[in-house]
Scaffold this active site. Structure first.
Site, PDB file in Angstrom:
ATOM      1  N   GLU A 151       0.842  -1.200   0.000  1.00 23.15           N
ATOM      2  CA  GLU A 151       0.000   0.000   0.000  1.00 23.15           C
ATOM      3  C   GLU A 151       0.879   1.252   0.000  1.00 23.15           C
ATOM      4  O   GLU A 151       1.854   1.326   0.732  1.00 23.15           O
ATOM      5  CB  GLU A 151      -0.910  -0.020   1.240  1.00 23.15           C
ATOM      6  CG  GLU A 151      -1.871   1.137   1.312  1.00 23.15           C
ATOM      7  CD  GLU A 151      -2.643   1.329   0.009  1.00 23.15           C
ATOM      8  OE1 GLU A 151      -3.323   0.399  -0.433  1.00 23.15           O
ATOM      9  OE2 GLU A 151      -2.544   2.436  -0.573  1.00 23.15           O
ATOM     10  N   ARG A 154      -0.892   7.868   1.531  1.00 20.87           N
ATOM     11  CA  ARG A 154      -0.323   8.799   2.508  1.00 20.87           C
ATOM     12  C   ARG A 154      -1.416   9.172   3.484  1.00 20.87           C
ATOM     13  O   ARG A 154      -2.527   9.519   3.063  1.00 20.87           O
ATOM     14  CB  ARG A 154       0.156  10.087   1.816  1.00 20.87           C
ATOM     15  CG  ARG A 154       1.305   9.927   0.859  1.00 20.87           C
ATOM     16  CD  ARG A 154       1.373  11.126  -0.061  1.00 20.87           C
ATOM     17  NE  ARG A 154       0.115  11.278  -0.791  1.00 20.87           N
ATOM     18  CZ  ARG A 154      -0.256  12.378  -1.442  1.00 20.87           C
ATOM     19  NH1 ARG A 154       0.522  13.429  -1.455  1.00 20.87           N
ATOM     20  NH2 ARG A 154      -1.413  12.429  -2.080  1.00 20.87           N
ATOM     21  N   ASN A 211       9.584   3.752  -0.368  1.00 18.60           N
ATOM     22  CA  ASN A 211       9.587   4.573   0.852  1.00 18.60           C
ATOM     23  C   ASN A 211      10.991   5.076   1.180  1.00 18.60           C
ATOM     24  O   ASN A 211      11.159   6.205   1.641  1.00 18.60           O
ATOM     25  CB  ASN A 211       9.029   3.765   2.033  1.00 18.60           C
ATOM     26  CG  ASN A 211       7.549   4.017   2.206  1.00 18.60           C
ATOM     27  OD1 ASN A 211       6.918   4.618   1.346  1.00 18.60           O
ATOM     28  ND2 ASN A 211       6.989   3.564   3.316  1.00 18.60           N
ATOM     29  N   GLY A 260       8.845  11.973   9.942  1.00 21.86           N
ATOM     30  CA  GLY A 260       8.390  11.146  11.060  1.00 21.86           C
ATOM     31  C   GLY A 260       7.358  10.178  10.541  1.00 21.86           C
ATOM     32  O   GLY A 260       7.407   9.767   9.382  1.00 21.86           O
ATOM     33  N   CYS A 263       5.952   5.126   9.026  1.00 22.37           N
ATOM     34  CA  CYS A 263       6.503   4.379   7.890  1.00 22.37           C
ATOM     35  C   CYS A 263       7.955   4.697   7.580  1.00 22.37           C
ATOM     36  O   CYS A 263       8.799   3.798   7.620  1.00 22.37           O
ATOM     37  CB  CYS A 263       5.635   4.618   6.655  1.00 22.37           C
ATOM     38  SG  CYS A 263       4.001   3.887   6.816  1.00 22.37           S
ATOM     39  N   LYS A 266      10.906   3.593  10.056  1.00 20.44           N
ATOM     40  CA  LYS A 266      11.029   2.135  10.261  1.00 20.44           C
ATOM     41  C   LYS A 266      11.268   1.398   8.943  1.00 20.44           C
ATOM     42  O   LYS A 266      11.945   0.371   8.927  1.00 20.44           O
ATOM     43  CB  LYS A 266       9.810   1.580  11.004  1.00 20.44           C
ATOM     44  CG  LYS A 266       8.525   1.593  10.218  1.00 20.44           C
ATOM     45  CD  LYS A 266       7.803   0.275  10.252  1.00 20.44           C
ATOM     46  CE  LYS A 266       6.451   0.393   9.591  1.00 20.44           C
ATOM     47  NZ  LYS A 266       6.261  -0.485   8.474  1.00 20.44           N
TER      48      LYS A 266
HETATM   49  P1  NAD Z   1      -1.904   0.404  12.690  1.00 17.88           P
HETATM   50  O1  NAD Z   1      -0.951   0.148  13.774  1.00 17.88           O
HETATM   51  O2  NAD Z   1      -2.594   1.723  12.598  1.00 17.88           O
HETATM   52  O3  NAD Z   1      -3.047  -0.720  12.685  1.00 17.88           O
HETATM   53  C1  NAD Z   1      -2.795  -2.085  12.789  1.00 17.88           C
HETATM   54  C2  NAD Z   1      -4.037  -2.757  13.372  1.00 17.88           C
HETATM   55  O4  NAD Z   1      -3.888  -4.170  13.253  1.00 17.88           O
HETATM   56  C3  NAD Z   1      -4.290  -2.460  14.846  1.00 17.88           C
HETATM   57  O5  NAD Z   1      -5.589  -1.947  15.020  1.00 17.88           O
HETATM   58  C4  NAD Z   1      -4.127  -3.838  15.518  1.00 17.88           C
HETATM   59  O6  NAD Z   1      -4.942  -4.010  16.651  1.00 17.88           O
HETATM   60  C5  NAD Z   1      -4.517  -4.770  14.391  1.00 17.88           C
HETATM   61  N1  NAD Z   1      -4.070  -6.149  14.530  1.00 17.88           N
HETATM   62  C6  NAD Z   1      -2.892  -6.624  14.983  1.00 17.88           C
HETATM   63  N2  NAD Z   1      -2.860  -7.964  14.924  1.00 17.88           N
HETATM   64  C7  NAD Z   1      -4.042  -8.366  14.396  1.00 17.88           C
HETATM   65  C8  NAD Z   1      -4.606  -9.630  14.060  1.00 17.88           C
HETATM   66  N3  NAD Z   1      -3.948 -10.769  14.238  1.00 17.88           N
HETATM   67  N4  NAD Z   1      -5.842  -9.661  13.530  1.00 17.88           N
HETATM   68  C9  NAD Z   1      -6.530  -8.539  13.327  1.00 17.88           C
HETATM   69  N5  NAD Z   1      -6.053  -7.303  13.613  1.00 17.88           N
HETATM   70  C10 NAD Z   1      -4.820  -7.215  14.140  1.00 17.88           C
HETATM   71  O7  NAD Z   1      -1.093   0.135  11.335  1.00 17.88           O
HETATM   72  P2  NAD Z   1      -1.156   0.938   9.943  1.00 17.88           P
HETATM   73  O8  NAD Z   1      -0.568   2.295  10.097  1.00 17.88           O
HETATM   74  O9  NAD Z   1      -2.517   0.786   9.349  1.00 17.88           O
HETATM   75  O10 NAD Z   1      -0.098   0.073   9.091  1.00 17.88           O
HETATM   76  C11 NAD Z   1      -0.365  -1.261   8.733  1.00 17.88           C
HETATM   77  C12 NAD Z   1       0.702  -1.709   7.750  1.00 17.88           C
HETATM   78  O11 NAD Z   1       0.625  -0.939   6.540  1.00 17.88           O
HETATM   79  C13 NAD Z   1       2.141  -1.546   8.251  1.00 17.88           C
HETATM   80  O12 NAD Z   1       2.929  -2.594   7.749  1.00 17.88           O
HETATM   81  C14 NAD Z   1       2.578  -0.245   7.634  1.00 17.88           C
HETATM   82  O13 NAD Z   1       3.978  -0.154   7.460  1.00 17.88           O
HETATM   83  C15 NAD Z   1       1.873  -0.299   6.286  1.00 17.88           C
HETATM   84  N6  NAD Z   1       1.570   1.011   5.692  1.00 17.88           N
HETATM   85  C16 NAD Z   1       1.153   2.026   6.478  1.00 17.88           C
HETATM   86  C17 NAD Z   1       0.847   3.256   5.884  1.00 17.88           C
HETATM   87  C18 NAD Z   1       0.406   4.420   6.728  1.00 17.88           C
HETATM   88  O14 NAD Z   1       0.429   5.534   6.234  1.00 17.88           O
HETATM   89  N7  NAD Z   1      -0.013   4.215   7.982  1.00 17.88           N
HETATM   90  C19 NAD Z   1       0.957   3.423   4.499  1.00 17.88           C
HETATM   91  C20 NAD Z   1       1.351   2.336   3.720  1.00 17.88           C
HETATM   92  C21 NAD Z   1       1.665   1.120   4.339  1.00 17.88           C
END
Ligand code: NAD
Length: 458
Positions: A151, A154, A211, A260, A263, A266
């Site tokens: 994904e 932003r 990224n 910050g 993403c 890390k």
């Molecule tokens: P987040 O921390 O906001 O949400 C993750 C959710 O997953 C939490 O609510 C948690 O309770 C839940 N969870 C954990 N284990 C679970 C399970 N076994 N079953 C069901 N739910 C479960 O994370 P995010 O920011 O949405 O990021 C998710 C992924 O996407 C990461 O790998 C991140 O690097 C990637 N990503 C994030 C973004 C961003 O802008 N936030 C953009 C692109 C990619």
């Protein structure tokens, strides 16, 4: 209409679920966090993301989107399972894969027929193989396929990014799974969205490489800004001059307080870690986060210079979120600034349009103001940390009358230096010469382009 479940209702999972339901699919968004799911069932969003509430409401009302903690039932009744759980950094910079593997174990335990397991979380190259091996312990190869569909949204522009992406990347090792996921994204064909169809490992790598490149641009322009300061050059003009070269491009060329969010920091350290495991030297990649940490410290040093000392000062801090239009404060440069101020014994009066609740949970003793003017009241200096639109059109003469001392550290180059000088501020920004009320216009201020014409980055 396909039956899809999305494991993890964070920023990515909620946006994915809401958008895929808007495409006409039947979506169940799952989470292990019961409170989060209860709130969603009651129509309350656990995160702030422009446009998301409307999308969630519309699709839940039409019966296409639901929220549940009943993971076994949802897995059994879905043909496609998206994994969108977190992949945070471990203290040594490696990627914490425990949530992904836990989700994979759950899928393996409860699946009863053919499933397509789509990994949307950002994961190290090779994860698809590992998840496949884990599920393969209990199921035959023909009972499941693994797909990587990283994904690129932003935060703050997530709905638009999902609905109008620059590209969709789908990595699969089976035609059946590839065809199914391409079909899920078929509505985007109307917009002629480019599809990059490749194998699982390449798709996983595309996300990390993208990224890291975006973060590299930010660290690079921050270093250029610091050289500009030493030679009285103006980084705004330099970035514009660079960005008009199509090979470079203007986006992510904004100097500031460092990047910050959940993403960039890390993912950069994650890619370094992946490289080291394969015995590949990556000094360029390793330097990106180091420069970023230095840049955050540089902002603290600039404030010390502006105030003489941080101790016993009252500082107005505008903006807490790591970027505008989100309530996400993970790794936000504002938090490093707050830490330095509190350690030095300063008082912090702060305001952010949506990120104050999240910050209050970590820093209950700051003064949280109702607006920027209240935050500025009686402060020795104002520090602008996040480039919210609300701060672009702030009433600067009013701010000046609120402040005890007319001092501004603008970590996002939001204001025009000459105008700030005319308003009587001592004004420090990033990569541009400082301006003080008594300064006489010098050569260094002869070309200062108007406020940045580009949208925000990350
Ligand atoms: P987040 O921390 O906001 O949400 C993750 C959710 O997953 C939490 O609510 C948690 O309770 C839940 N969870 C954990 N284990 C679970 C399970 N076994 N079953 C069901 N739910 C479960 O994370 P995010 O920011 O949405 O990021 C998710 C992924 O996407 C990461 O790998 C991140 O690097 C990637 N990503 C994030 C973004 C961003 O802008 N936030 C953009 C692109 C990619």
């Amino acid at each position: 209409m396909r039956r899809i479940c999305v494991m993890g209702t964070g920023y990515v999972g909620l946006v994915t679920g809401a958008c895929l339901s808007d495409f006409g699919n039947a979506i169940v968004c799952l989470d292990i966090d019961e409170e989060r799911i209860d709130r969603l069932k009651n129509g309350e969003l656990p995160i702030y993301e422009p446009g998301l509430e409307e999308l969630v409401t519309r699709n839940t009302e039409r019966g296409r989107l639901s929220f549940s903690t009943e993971i076994p039932f949802a897995i059994k009744s879905s043909e496609i399972i998206f994994i969108t759980v977190g992949t945070p950094a471990l203290p040594d910079g490696d990627v914490d894969m425990s949530y992904v593997f836990k989700a994979a174990e759950m899928i393996s335990t409860f699946m009863e027929d053919y499933k397509i397991i789509v990994n949307k979380s950002t994961v190290p190259v090779g994860t698809g193989v590992e998840v496949g091996a884990l599920i393969g312990k209990s199921h035959a190869d023909e009972d499941f396929d693994i797909v990587s569909n990283p994904e690129f949204l932003r935060e703050g522009a997530a709905i638009d990014d999902f609905m109008r992406p620059d590209r969709v990347v789908i990595g699969a090792n089976s035609q059946r799974a590839l065809d199914a996921i391409v079909d899920v994204y078929r509505p985007l064909y109307l917009r002629e969205t480019p599809m990059v169809l490749t194998n699982v490992a390449s798709a996983e790598m595309i996300k990390y490489a993208s990224n890291t490149m975006l973060a590299a641009k930010i660290s690079f322009i921050n270093e250029i800004a610091n050289i500009c300061e030493a030679y009285s050059a103006d980084v705004t003009a330099v970035a514009r001059g660079m960005g008009l070269d199509e090979r470079i491009g203007p986006r992510n060329l904004y100097p500031g307080a460092g990047f910050g969010g959940s993403c960039f920091p890390k993912d950069v350290s994650g890619l370094g870690s992946i490289a080291r495991k394969a015995h590949v030297e990556v000094p360029v990649i390793d330097a990106i986060n180091q420069t970023n940490i230095c840049q955050q410290q540089l902002m603290i040093d600039k404030l010390k210079d502006l105030l003489g000392s941080l101790s016993d000062q009252t500082v107005c801090l505008l903006g807490l979120a790591f970027k505008p239009d989100t309530d996400d404060i993970r790794e936000a440069p504002a938090l490093r600034m707050i830490d330095a101020l509190l350690v030095a014994g300063a008082r912090v009066q702060t305001y952010d349009p949506v990120a104050m609740d999240n910050t209050r949970a970590l820093y209950p003793d700051l003064i949280y103001a109702a607006d920027p003017y209240q935050a500025a009241q009686g402060a020795n200096a104002l520090v602008l940390m996040t480039e919210w639109n609300e701060f672009r059109n702030i009433d600067l003469p009013r701010i000046r009358s609120c402040l005890l001392e007319a001092k501004i550290l603008d970590c996002r180059n939001l204001y025009e230096p000459r105008e700030m000088q005319e308003l009587g501020f001592e004004y420090i920004s990033v990569g541009r010469p400082p301006r003080r009320p008594g300064d006489t216009p010098g050569e260094e201020i002869s070309i200062t382009p108007a406020a940045t014409p580009y949208p925000s980055f990350q």
